[in-house]
Design an enzyme around this catalytic site. Structure first.
Site, mmCIF file in Angstrom:
data_model
loop_
_atom_site.group_PDB
_atom_site.id
_atom_site.type_symbol
_atom_site.label_atom_id
_atom_site.label_comp_id
_atom_site.label_asym_id
_atom_site.label_seq_id
_atom_site.Cartn_x
_atom_site.Cartn_y
_atom_site.Cartn_z
ATOM 1 N N LYS A 187 0.845 -1.189 0.000
ATOM 2 C CA LYS A 187 0.000 0.000 0.000
ATOM 3 C C LYS A 187 0.882 1.241 0.000
ATOM 4 O O LYS A 187 1.724 1.419 0.881
ATOM 5 C CB LYS A 187 -0.895 -0.008 1.241
ATOM 6 C CG LYS A 187 -1.679 1.293 1.473
ATOM 7 C CD LYS A 187 -2.387 1.265 2.827
ATOM 8 C CE LYS A 187 -3.016 2.612 3.166
ATOM 9 N NZ LYS A 187 -3.646 2.607 4.507
ATOM 10 N N LYS A 211 -10.171 13.068 8.027
ATOM 11 C CA LYS A 211 -9.631 12.783 9.351
ATOM 12 C C LYS A 211 -9.532 14.074 10.168
ATOM 13 O O LYS A 211 -9.417 15.164 9.599
ATOM 14 C CB LYS A 211 -8.215 12.187 9.232
ATOM 15 C CG LYS A 211 -8.101 10.847 8.572
ATOM 16 C CD LYS A 211 -6.626 10.429 8.490
ATOM 17 C CE LYS A 211 -6.432 9.134 7.742
ATOM 18 N NZ LYS A 211 -6.923 7.969 8.509
ATOM 19 N N ASP A 246 1.656 6.530 5.402
ATOM 20 C CA ASP A 246 0.681 5.558 4.918
ATOM 21 C C ASP A 246 1.171 4.850 3.659
ATOM 22 O O ASP A 246 0.440 4.048 3.085
ATOM 23 C CB ASP A 246 -0.666 6.248 4.654
ATOM 24 C CG ASP A 246 -1.848 5.370 4.997
ATOM 25 O OD1 ASP A 246 -1.654 4.347 5.680
ATOM 26 O OD2 ASP A 246 -2.974 5.693 4.574
ATOM 27 N N ASP A 295 -12.201 6.903 3.826
ATOM 28 C CA ASP A 295 -10.986 6.773 4.628
ATOM 29 C C ASP A 295 -10.563 5.307 4.762
ATOM 30 O O ASP A 295 -9.625 4.998 5.498
ATOM 31 C CB ASP A 295 -11.193 7.391 6.012
ATOM 32 C CG ASP A 295 -9.879 7.599 6.761
ATOM 33 O OD1 ASP A 295 -8.823 7.664 6.097
ATOM 34 O OD2 ASP A 295 -9.903 7.679 7.998
ATOM 35 N N ARG A 345 -7.342 -0.498 1.432
ATOM 36 C CA ARG A 345 -7.787 -1.810 0.952
ATOM 37 C C ARG A 345 -8.230 -1.749 -0.505
ATOM 38 O O ARG A 345 -8.199 -2.763 -1.203
ATOM 39 C CB ARG A 345 -8.893 -2.340 1.862
ATOM 40 C CG ARG A 345 -10.171 -1.554 1.855
ATOM 41 C CD ARG A 345 -11.022 -1.798 3.100
ATOM 42 N NE ARG A 345 -10.383 -1.214 4.272
ATOM 43 C CZ ARG A 345 -10.891 -1.308 5.499
ATOM 44 N NH1 ARG A 345 -12.019 -1.971 5.703
ATOM 45 N NH2 ARG A 345 -10.277 -0.754 6.515
#
Length: 472
Positions: free
Chosen positions: A240, A252, A263, A322, A326
């Site tokens: 990812k 967020k 991230d 958010d 995935r």
């Protein structure tokens, strides 16, 4: 680069080194100072009267065999924060193999500091340049292998950490591509392919496109191929790579957004893994896939309720913008399986859910798979490397967590339960049952947290290299 050497007598150590040893090490100099230090109940450390060394540190014997709580590492971190010497002499005469691997990776990782990014004016202090192992003659062959492997693993970790630590205004999807191409060009066995935003759409990567289309810096799909063998099954790794995660329109709060440049640690660690495999010249074929995008807000950002189509034809209702990681992983897993339908396995890694931190803390990565041999192999590799995983359930009882009235799947459970396992259940739909697949949620382990600050850790590269080497 931090070098290393092995010696069998302290007289061969470089003058003004920092000696770190067990209290009971038989090769310590027989001096009044050492005798006094041995009487300490805890850590004994001095920079005075210890010639020819610049510093001597004696640590309790038990720490050299404490692989579970990383006691030796905890003792070393403050000592190494401001090195007294560029040369470390480490007592390796009686140390657990896992503890040694952990310590070596820590020391070799001193090659990277945040100050190396040159974003802050700092005065350059002492940097570690060499690690010297004091060992017995009969240990030399084994230790040479351990040192070489851990040095290569640390090189991959450092590359991943440097990339992840760069602020996201610089570290865009295209920047990651260019840095990866530069690093991979040093190895003839590595080659890179990249899909730009138009090609992502053309090849049907609708989930990756949905996540990245709201940003001014467009998404990329970077594939790194390692050809360490001319034939044989391909081992696939997917990372990812959300270079910054605002949460999209599901925005967020500020405190939760602060570390979101990290991230993309999953993608960075895939790159580091590929570099380590090339440095070790492992006799395998590997494909690394980095799904790169920025999850931003703007006129073109994906909306809650959007239905997007992955490259394997499955549709996903995006009920939470958010939960974007995935989505990009799902497309990349499906894309990898289409390129190598006979893959040995596909392993994905991602800073995917905060829920895994609540379940496992910061020491263990979450492992989710339905393939029992792969689960066992990764679990054992974690124990051997000191970079451990812990299994969470993954079976049809999670089906209702991804049910959608309008699409094949929805990206988050509406009941806010089993968040980590539900994400993995979504992902398993994108890897054919004929290919063993495992998901690593590294939200707790991808960062090293100290004194209220976070930096990239380079995990789970040690785990994955150990697993690779055990699967040759």
């Amino acid at each position: 680069m931090i070098a290393y050497q092995l010696i069998t007598a302290l007289s061969d150590a470089k003058p003004q080194s920092h000696l770190i040893a067990r209290v009971s090490c038989a090769q310590l100099p027989q001096t009044a100072l050492v005798a006094e230090m041995r009487e300490s109940d805890g850590i004994a450390d001095t920079r005075f009267g210890c010639a020819p060394f610049a510093r001597i540190t004696l640590l309790p014997d038990a720490l050299w065999h404490d692989a579970l709580t990383e006691g030796l590492l905890a003792a070393l971190r403050p000592l190494i924060a401001s090195p007294a010497s560029a040369d470390i002499v480490l007592d390796a005469t009686d140390i657990d193999d896992v503890v040694l691997a952990q310590v070596l990776r820590f020391l070799f990782n001193q090659a990277h500091r945040l100050s190396d990014l040159q974003l802050k004016k700092t005065s350059e202090g002492v940097r570690i340049k060499r690690i010297t192992a004091l060992c017995l003659p009969e240990q030399q062959e084994k230790l040479e292998t351990i040192f070489r492997h851990q040095q290569a693993i640390a090189h991959g970790m450092v590359a991943a950490r440097r990339l992840a630590d760069i602020p996201s205004d610089r570290c865009t999807p295209q920047f990651v591509v260019e840095e990866a191409q530069k690093l991979c060009s040093a190895f003839p066995t590595l080659r890179c392919d990249v899909l730009n935003e138009e090609q992502i759409v053309e090849q049907g990567l609708g989930l990756l496109h949905a996540v990245g289309k709201g940003a001014t810096c467009p998404p990329r799909l970077l594939t790194i191929h390692y050809d360490g063998a001319s034939d044989g099954p391909v081992r696939c790794y997917v990372g990812k790579g959300i270079t910054f995660d605002t949460g999209g329109l599901w925005l967020k709060e500020g405190a939760g957004m602060y570390t979101m440049k990290y991230d993309m640690c999953g993608a960075a660690n895939v790159l580091g893994l590929m570099l380590t495999a090339a440095e070790l010249a492992l006799p395998v074929r590997i494909m690394g896939v980095l799904a790169l995008a920025e999850n931003a807000i703007g006129p073109d950002a994906m909306q809650p309720g959007t239905v997007a189509t992955a490259c394997n034809g499955m549709t996903v209702e995006i009920n939470n913008t958010d939960a974007e990681g995935r989505l990009v992983l799902a497309d990349a897993i499906a894309w990898a399986s289409q390129r190598h339908p006979q893959a040995r396995y596909i392993i994905d890694m991602a800073t995917l859910t905060g829920a895994v931190v609540k379940a496992l803390g910061y020491e263990l990565s979450g492992l989710m798979t339905q393939d029992e041999p792969l689960r066992a192999a990764l679990t054992q590799a974690g124990k051997r490397s000191g970079d451990e995983v812990w299994s969470l359930p993954l079976d049809a009882r999670l089906k209702k967590q991804t049910d959608s009235a309008i699409a094949d799947l929805c990206n988050t459970p509406t009941n806010n339960a089993a968040i980590s396992a539900s994400a993995a259940w979504l992902l398993h739909h994108f890897c054919p049952q004929t290919i063993p697949w495992a998901h690593l949620d590294i939200s707790g382990t991808a960062l090293w947290r100290e004194n209220g600050r976070s930096v990239a850790s380079g995990r789970p590269i040690p785990l994955l290299v150990e697993h690779l080497m055990g699967d040759l």
